[in-house]
Design a protein around this motif. Structure first.
Motif, PDB file in Angstrom:
ATOM      1  N   VAL A 299      -2.173   1.700   2.697  1.00 58.57           N
ATOM      2  CA  VAL A 299      -0.755   1.509   2.991  1.00 58.57           C
ATOM      3  C   VAL A 299      -0.020   1.323   1.668  1.00 58.57           C
ATOM      4  N   ASN A 300       1.139   1.947   1.522  1.00 58.77           N
ATOM      5  CA  ASN A 300       1.930   1.735   0.313  1.00 58.77           C
ATOM      6  C   ASN A 300       2.279   0.254   0.194  1.00 58.77           C
ATOM      7  N   ASP A 301       2.393  -0.225  -1.022  1.00 61.56           N
ATOM      8  CA  ASP A 301       2.728  -1.621  -1.309  1.00 61.56           C
ATOM      9  C   ASP A 301       4.221  -1.806  -1.012  1.00 61.56           C
ATOM     10  N   SER A 302       4.583  -1.720   0.277  1.00 60.26           N
ATOM     11  CA  SER A 302       5.990  -1.568   0.615  1.00 60.26           C
ATOM     12  C   SER A 302       6.308  -2.076   2.016  1.00 60.26           C
ATOM     13  N   PHE A 303       7.469  -2.751   2.162  1.00 62.41           N
ATOM     14  CA  PHE A 303       7.878  -3.220   3.481  1.00 62.41           C
ATOM     15  C   PHE A 303       8.246  -2.060   4.403  1.00 62.41           C
TER      16      PHE A 303
ATOM     17  N   ASN B 157      -2.116   0.644  -1.484  1.00 61.64           N
ATOM     18  CA  ASN B 157      -2.238   1.775  -2.410  1.00 61.64           C
ATOM     19  C   ASN B 157      -0.971   1.899  -3.239  1.00 61.64           C
ATOM     20  N   ARG B 158      -1.115   2.496  -4.422  1.00 62.50           N
ATOM     21  CA  ARG B 158       0.037   2.704  -5.303  1.00 62.50           C
ATOM     22  C   ARG B 158       0.726   1.377  -5.668  1.00 62.50           C
ATOM     23  N   MET B 159      -0.101   0.351  -5.860  1.00 65.53           N
ATOM     24  CA  MET B 159       0.446  -0.947  -6.273  1.00 65.53           C
ATOM     25  C   MET B 159       0.886  -0.858  -7.734  1.00 65.53           C
TER      26      MET B 159
ATOM     27  N   SER C 136       4.473  -8.322  -9.772  1.00 60.48           N
ATOM     28  CA  SER C 136       5.879  -8.281  -9.386  1.00 60.48           C
ATOM     29  C   SER C 136       6.017  -9.177  -8.154  1.00 60.48           C
ATOM     30  N   ARG C 137       7.201  -9.678  -7.944  1.00 56.43           N
ATOM     31  CA  ARG C 137       7.403 -10.606  -6.831  1.00 56.43           C
ATOM     32  C   ARG C 137       7.174  -9.904  -5.495  1.00 56.43           C
ATOM     33  N   ASN C 138       7.584  -8.633  -5.420  1.00 50.32           N
ATOM     34  CA  ASN C 138       7.388  -7.863  -4.193  1.00 50.32           C
ATOM     35  C   ASN C 138       5.890  -7.735  -3.902  1.00 50.32           C
ATOM     36  N   LYS C 139       5.115  -7.452  -4.949  1.00 49.81           N
ATOM     37  CA  LYS C 139       3.663  -7.280  -4.810  1.00 49.81           C
ATOM     38  C   LYS C 139       3.028  -8.578  -4.292  1.00 49.81           C
ATOM     39  N   ALA C 140       3.492  -9.720  -4.826  1.00 51.54           N
ATOM     40  CA  ALA C 140       2.933 -11.008  -4.399  1.00 51.54           C
ATOM     41  C   ALA C 140       3.282 -11.275  -2.934  1.00 51.54           C
ATOM     42  N   ARG C 141       4.513 -10.946  -2.559  1.00 56.45           N
ATOM     43  CA  ARG C 141       4.942 -11.161  -1.166  1.00 56.45           C
ATOM     44  C   ARG C 141       4.143 -10.292  -0.206  1.00 56.45           C
ATOM     45  N   ILE C 142       3.964  -9.049  -0.596  1.00 60.75           N
ATOM     46  CA  ILE C 142       3.243  -8.139   0.292  1.00 60.75           C
ATOM     47  C   ILE C 142       1.799  -8.607   0.444  1.00 60.75           C
ATOM     48  N   GLN C 143       1.235  -9.112  -0.630  1.00 63.33           N
ATOM     49  CA  GLN C 143      -0.131  -9.654  -0.562  1.00 63.33           C
ATOM     50  C   GLN C 143      -0.202 -10.756   0.501  1.00 63.33           C
ATOM     51  N   GLU C 144       0.777 -11.674   0.469  1.00 64.00           N
ATOM     52  CA  GLU C 144       0.773 -12.777   1.436  1.00 64.00           C
ATOM     53  C   GLU C 144       0.925 -12.267   2.866  1.00 64.00           C
ATOM     54  N   VAL C 145       1.866 -11.335   3.045  1.00 60.46           N
ATOM     55  CA  VAL C 145       2.092 -10.804   4.391  1.00 60.46           C
ATOM     56  C   VAL C 145       0.834 -10.094   4.888  1.00 60.46           C
ATOM     57  N   MET C 146       0.189  -9.340   4.018  1.00 59.51           N
ATOM     58  CA  MET C 146      -1.036  -8.623   4.404  1.00 59.51           C
ATOM     59  C   MET C 146      -2.147  -9.595   4.807  1.00 59.51           C
ATOM     60  N   ASP C 147      -2.261 -10.711   4.062  1.00 52.96           N
ATOM     61  CA  ASP C 147      -3.307 -11.691   4.405  1.00 52.96           C
ATOM     62  C   ASP C 147      -3.029 -12.315   5.768  1.00 52.96           C
TER      63      ASP C 147
END
Ligand SMILES: Nc1ncnc2c1ncn2[C@@H]1O[C@H](COP(=O)(O)OP(=O)(O)OP(=O)(O)O)[C@@H](O)[C@H]1O
Ligand SMILES: Nc1ncnc2c1ncn2[C@@H]1O[C@H](COP(=O)(O)OP(=O)(O)OP(=O)(O)O)[C@@H](O)[C@H]1O
Ligand SMILES: [Mg+2]
Ligand SMILES: [Mg+2]
Lengths: 269, 269
Positions: B131-135, B183-185, B190-201
């Motif tokens: 999944v793209n590192d994206s909301f 994918n494509r992180m 970046s703050r977005n990357k950290a947020r997406i990590q949390e949401v994914m977990d």
């Protein structure tokens, strides 16, 4: 009849909905009476983006331009013939509904080869195709030689647009002005980026499109979706909780502006 | 019966074919008798990638592992019922043909919601979803609150996998081990990357998948397609005409290796 702009590319994830949202809001901010049609009845990314915008504006008491959108649902007809007739009707109804009050209609296509997308392509005055800065994506335009990087033959999506152009010419003698832009380009120079630029310029002549300035890979494009915001809604310091790199924001906005100017020059043509 | 690995995500351009090729070649290099099925009968990216590999090997006199692939063509049947029956048959035929000589079968799905893709999901032992590192991409998994980033409700693709799991449980009591990777992180924090990590977990617990280490955004992934090469075919200095940044190449290979190890641990489970 309104100016019809179609955002198309059957390759998934090339940036259609992201580009569609940014061009849509830019045109609305410039005072055009613009509305949207979402042909991705399942994922509805553009519809979701605008729903998020409306919800965020309501929450925060913001008043941002809010172009209307009609989402075309997928046909449930059991036979191919009936489904096609159904989809043509849904498309035409959406177009007629919006044409009454809008001079510009932007149509976002799904990332796969559907009859509805093909039908929309045949109605385009301006077709905008974003493409990843990648030979994987370019494979849908043309077969490329792996040593010489020469164009060997056109491929699926180029042929689909060719068909749409013929359909359009027969229907009303109209022409489709085709703009192709690279999306998610690396910010720094890279040999792959230079090669793809050359191939794109060759394809532009051979297949018949204008290769317009594209968009770089920027995290900000992905952050704004949840609040339904675009780069054009942000001040230079960024509404979105103090974006750390306002240089990147200024460059990103300049890229979107150049794309919108290329699109507007298509209208004059 | 063989170990069936499905690469799926109805969101286009999330990196299915790129991940499929890299996992496929890694498994082949580790001596597994692995073959592939391409369910994207139109774009055929994985098929094209392997065709490019065969052509390049022939040109250059290279002998690289060359797993076989069957491309499942789209049904031309006129009614939905007939098309589904036709697609089930084509899928089963491809599976049986390959199962005779291979212990591992990798199936690449198209980037849209098709019956064929759903049928494949219901046969998966292991499902890999990039999944793209994206909301924007996450919107297919779950509705996320734009202020709290809490998960509001599961969404289309999560529901599709849920359906596939039920189908599988009814068919033979089997379970689908679901691995999801970003994918494509962006390479930098970046703050977005950290947020997406949390949401994914959070989503991993709620929806029932393993969030495995993903792949960074790297130009090299896009450069290798024309010659059909993968990161695992390159030495540390890079066969591909002297890749300028061998540090990036070493890190990229480490990422692929970690993904393959996560996939192999799924087989033991
Ligand atoms: N310039 C960009 N920089 C960074 N990320 C981007 C950019 N453009 C698009 N993205 C991200 O790439 C992914 C694909 O974008 P998008 O959904 O707009 O493509 P699409 O062509 O509409 O996809 P689909 O074929 O599924 O409709 C999304 O996660 C989006 O956030
Ligand atoms: N980690 C990565 N770094 C850089 N580029 C990547 C990476 N992964 C994929 N890409 C590029 O992103 C684009 C989409 O990748 P890919 O075609 O593998 O996705 P997909 O999910 O198979 O797409 P589709 O839904 O169309 O089948 C391609 O241009 C590919 O080269
Ligand atoms: Mg889209
Ligand atoms: Mg693919």
């Amino acid at each position: 009849r309104p100016w019809i702009i179609v955002i198309g590319n059957e390759k998934g994830g090339s940036g259609k909905s992201t580009s569609a949202m940014h061009v849509l809001i830019s045109l609305a901010q410039r005072g055009r009476r613009v509305a949207a049609i979402d042909l991705d009845g399942r994922q509805r990314s553009l519809t979701r983006y605008l729903e998020n915008r409306a919800a965020h504006c309501k929450d925060q008491g913001l008043s941002l331009v809010q172009p209307p959108i009609i989402t075309v649902e997928r046909s449930e007809e059991e036979t191919t013939q009936d489904a096609k007739r159904d989809e043509r009707k849904r498309f035409t109804d959406a177009l007629e509904t919006l044409a009454a009050e809008h001079d510009t209609i932007m149509i976002d296509c799904p990332g796969s080869d559907t009859y509805l997308a093909r039908y929309a392509h045949a109605h385009a005055d301006t077709l905008i195709t974003p493409v990843n800065d990648s030979f994987v994506d370019l494979d849908l335009f043309a077969r490329i030689d792996s040593d010489t990087y020469k164009v060997k033959a056109p491929s699926l999506y180029a042929e689909m647009v060719w068909e749409a152009r013929k359909w359009r010419a027969v229907a009303d003698g109209g022409q489709i002005d085709w703009l192709v832009l690279r999306n998610r380009m690396p910010v720094q120079r890279s040999r792959n980026k230079a090669r793809i630029q050359e191939v794109m310029d060759l394809l532009a002549k051979r297949i018949g499109f204008r290769h317009v300035p594209g968009l770089s890979e920027r995290v900000v494009f992905r952050e704004l979706f949840l609040k339904g915001l675009t780069l054009m809604d942000l001040s230079d310091s960024g509404i979105v909780g103090g974006l750390r790199n306002s240089m990147s924001l200024v460059s990103a906005r300049a890229e979107v502006r150049r794309l919108v100017e290329a699109v507007l020059s298509a209208e004059k043509a």
